[in-house]
Design a protein around this motif. Structure first.
Motif, PDB file in Angstrom:
ATOM      1  N   THR A 115     -30.163 -75.796  62.234  1.00  0.00           N
ATOM      2  CA  THR A 115     -29.723 -76.163  63.568  1.00  0.00           C
ATOM      3  C   THR A 115     -29.725 -77.686  63.732  1.00  0.00           C
ATOM      4  N   PRO A 116     -28.625 -78.274  64.226  1.00  0.00           N
ATOM      5  CA  PRO A 116     -28.601 -79.723  64.463  1.00  0.00           C
ATOM      6  C   PRO A 116     -29.627 -80.128  65.512  1.00  0.00           C
ATOM      7  N   ILE A 117     -30.158 -81.335  65.362  1.00  0.00           N
ATOM      8  CA  ILE A 117     -31.196 -81.847  66.254  1.00  0.00           C
ATOM      9  C   ILE A 117     -30.608 -82.943  67.134  1.00  0.00           C
ATOM     10  N   ILE A 118     -30.859 -82.852  68.428  1.00  0.00           N
ATOM     11  CA  ILE A 118     -30.428 -83.873  69.371  1.00  0.00           C
ATOM     12  C   ILE A 118     -31.531 -84.927  69.465  1.00  0.00           C
ATOM     13  N   GLN A 119     -31.206 -86.150  69.083  1.00  0.00           N
ATOM     14  CA  GLN A 119     -32.162 -87.250  69.169  1.00  0.00           C
ATOM     15  C   GLN A 119     -32.072 -87.896  70.553  1.00  0.00           C
ATOM     16  N   PRO A 120     -33.205 -88.236  71.175  1.00  0.00           N
ATOM     17  CA  PRO A 120     -33.167 -88.848  72.509  1.00  0.00           C
ATOM     18  C   PRO A 120     -32.355 -90.133  72.503  1.00  0.00           C
ATOM     19  N   ALA A 130     -22.048 -73.723  70.164  1.00  0.00           N
ATOM     20  CA  ALA A 130     -22.790 -74.792  69.494  1.00  0.00           C
ATOM     21  C   ALA A 130     -24.279 -74.602  69.777  1.00  0.00           C
ATOM     22  N   ARG A 131     -25.040 -74.428  68.722  1.00  0.00           N
ATOM     23  CA  ARG A 131     -26.481 -74.210  68.844  1.00  0.00           C
ATOM     24  C   ARG A 131     -27.204 -75.453  68.357  1.00  0.00           C
TER      25      ARG A 131
END
Length: 687
Positions: free
Chosen positions: A177-182, A196-197
């Protein structure tokens, strides 16, 4: 039977797996998925009377699970005696479900989370599936039971209906799963069947979280158009649904207050327009309102401990000391960078299943209006499903509060913690999770009446004992006396509530009561067979030993009662038939014996047996079991045969004299040179 059940269930399993694979393959092309299947053994369901009747299953759902699908299979056995029933299924994440099918009252000031419930009507074989998208990771609990218990007491050994429940879980989990960076934009694509997960990490002390979708556009058509998407934050735990926002345009945001600390948060973006694939950028930001300042303990890294044997400092060069307090107010000094006092909490294991939490500086905690006080109670994984009892007391000995002053305590659980805090109520008729529902509580007078009925009804054995002694059945009378004594004190110890009297351990009293009851029937029927003393007493002893062994194996087994009765009856009937064939006359030969003794005694025994096996319930137990005592003792009076003629040959005399005094004496016989009559001839000619 097992083979038929397995063959019938296989189509459900194959259909379950085929449907799961068909609906999940080809989704989310940018993410790799793996599938896992877990199954629990089938368990026999019970009617619900308290939480212990529910069958509990635990499943573990890993992180990044996209979809979870349960298959619940219920199998009904002994169709000829089974009726249609509804099976209740309750599901909860993080802890066993808190259920209340009987509608009892919870204790005051109790907080619990509701669970998700299903009802499955049962035919010969029933199966139902339950799907859940984006489930919350962790342990999931499934509790199952039959409808409320009607109070009927079922005897072991009879064919009875049973229901088997077996749950299975199939999951589909993403592994990349892709990671959302702040603060960093992430380009993604979403289609109607390919959402989109993504996921993001929420650090400690985060007070708010925002996730924004920007530059969203559709890829279909001659030109790029605005898109329609749904933005979801969080997982589905059935108690807490994800935060969902529908976006129509190029930009939208979702906000989450007080997000869970130190955990991964799921983010899903779906295209809600048919045949529309969208591209977008997504970004996340979180806000830290303030960081708590620990008060009570802090680590001094610049000093070494002189006590090297201390377990706290054996492997480190740190010491723990208390934080400085303001000498004027008695309150801890709060640094300017902090906005809340964090009081360290010490937890100790009082036993293998219990923990006790106490502030490290003692039970007194300072509370100020300007800065809230924070206490954290860490719950280990093994206490999931326990009960958290929080006791708060306002101490105003050192300060004076105005009339408008208020202290507010807010308990914010991040995981469910409530479960059953007791077994069956040690108070009769009280129900509920905390034994606080008195809607069916029995008053003290009813408890006294029930105890007196069950104990004093055993005095009906006194006539049987007197008749047995008068007819010189001393061994039988001893067995009746043993039964009367232990049945009386067993029922005096067996009562719930305040009216209880136990002269020895409950298990001993129960065992002796069961042993005496069965032996009383055993010796009575063998006595009716009228065989020689050596045969009779041998069977007495052998049967008693076998009965004692069977009771040790299964005390409440129905065949422990029916086995000795049927064996003794078969032996008695065989003796009577042989004797009737030899004499060419019905035995016993007197019709008065049949009409006035055998038939009434048999009728009393039959009615008592039917009450004991079929009619006893929890509500009428006091009455039906007392009637059972009376009927069994009464049938003994009717069924005991008359005194044998051999006893008259040894000159025993017993009875009431004319002056109303009881006499019992023995006069020796002097035969001289004549032959004395044999005491074993014609034993069974008495009618």
């Amino acid at each position: 039977m097992v083979r038929v059940v397995l063959v019938d269930i296989l189509p459900f399993i194959f259909y379950f797996l085929f449907t799961f694979v068909r609906t999940t393959l080809g989704d989310d092309a940018e993410v790799t998925f793996v599938s896992e299947l877990s199954s629990k053994p089938a368990q026999k369901l019970s009617k619900y009377s308290w939480y212990g009747n529910a069958r509990l299953h635990r499943f573990h759902i890993p992180e990044e699970t996209a979809i979870a699908r349960w298959l619940f299979t219920v199998t009904k056995g002994h169709s000829f005696s089974c009726t249609e029933r509804n099976v209740s299924i309750h599901m909860r994440q993080g802890a066993p479900p808190v259920i209340n099918p009987t509608g009892t009252v919870f204790p005051n000031m109790t907080v619990w989370s509701h669970c998700h419930s299903l009802t499955v009507p049962v035919s010969a074989l029933s199966a139902v599936t339950f799907n859940l998208s984006n489930p919350a990771p962790g342990d999931w609990f499934v509790a199952t039971h039959l409808p409320e218990d009607d109070g009927r007491i079922e005897q072991k050994g009879f064919p009875s209906c049973y229901y088997l429940f077996q749950p299975q879980l199939s999951i589909r989990r993403a592994v990349d799963t892709p990671i959302i960076q702040p603060g960093m934009l992430l380009q993604q694509t979403a289609a109607p069947k390919n959402p989109a997960r993504l996921k993001l990490y929420v650090p400690q002390f985060a007070s708010s979280l925002s996730v924004s979708v920007e530059d969203c556009s559709s890829m279909e058509g001659p030109r790029r158009s605005k898109c329609s998407v749904a933005l979801s934050l969080g997982s589905d735990s059935l108690q807490d649904r994800p935060k969902k926002v529908n976006c129509f345009g190029t930009r939208c945001s979702a906000f989450l207050s007080n997000p869970p600390w130190d955990t991964w948060l799921r983010v899903v973006v779906e295209s809600i327009q048919d045949n529309q694939t969208v591209t977008f950028s997504i970004i996340s930001n979180y806000t830290v309102g303030c960081k708590p300042k620990s008060v009570g303990l802090e680590v001094d890294k610049g000093s070494n401990s002189s006590n090297t044997n201390s377990p706290l400092t054996r492997n480190s060069a740190t010491t723990i000391k208390t934080t400085a307090f303001n000498s004027d107010s008695g309150s801890p000094v709060l640094l300017s960078s902090a906005c809340v006092w964090n009081i360290p909490v010490l937890f100790e294991e009082t036993d293998i299943l219990s923990l006790r939490f106490t502030p490290v500086n003692g039970p007194n905690v300072s509370v100020r209006a300007a800065h809230p006080t924070l206490l954290t109670y860490p719950l280990p994984a093994q206490v999931t499903g326990g009960t958290l009892n929080l006791q708060l007391t306002l101490n105003t000995t050192n300060i004076t509060l105005g009339n408008s002053s208020t202290v507010v305590a807010c308990l914010s659980p991040r995981a469910p913690v409530l479960q059953l805090n007791g077994s069956l109520p040690c108070r009769t008729g009280w129900r509920g999770w905390g034994c606080t529902d008195d809607s069916t509580a029995q008053p003290l007078t009813r408890q006294f009446a029930a105890t007196l009925l069950l104990t004093l009804s055993n005095l009906s054995f006194l006539p049987a004992i007197v008749v047995a002694i008068k007819r010189f059945y001393i061994t039988e009378a001893s067995v009746y006396l043993f039964t009367m004594f232990f049945s009386t004190f067993y029922h005096a110890c067996d009562q719930p509530g305040k009216v209880v009297l136990c002269i020895m351990s409950y298990d001993t009293l129960q065992y002796c009561d069961f042993l005496g009851s069965i032996c009383s029937i055993w010796v009575t029927i063998l006595c009716m067979a009228r065989v020689s003393n050596i045969v009779k007493y041998t069977l007495f002893l052998l049967g008693t030993l076998l009965i004692a062994m069977s009771l040790q194996l299964d005390r409440r087994g129905l065949w422990n009662l029916l086995g000795p009765i049927l064996s003794a009856l078969l032996f008695m009937v065989a003796i009577w038939v042989c004797r009737g064939v030899q004499r060419r006359h019905c035995y016993p030969p007197s019709w008065q014996r049949w009409v006035f003794y055998l038939l009434p005694g048999t009728l009393c025994a039959f009615i008592g047996m039917c009450l004991y096996i079929f009619a006893e319930t929890e509500d009428n137990y006091y009455y039906t079991h007392s009637i059972w005592h009376i009927l069994v003792a009464t049938c003994v009076v009717f069924l005991l045969p008359p005194r044998e003629r051999s006893l008259a040959a040894v000159n025993w005399t017993m009875g009431w004299r004319k002056d109303w005094k009881w006499t019992c004496r023995w006069t020796p016989r002097i035969c001289g040179y004549t032959l004395c009559p044999s005491s074993k001839d014609e034993l069974n000619t008495v009618t």
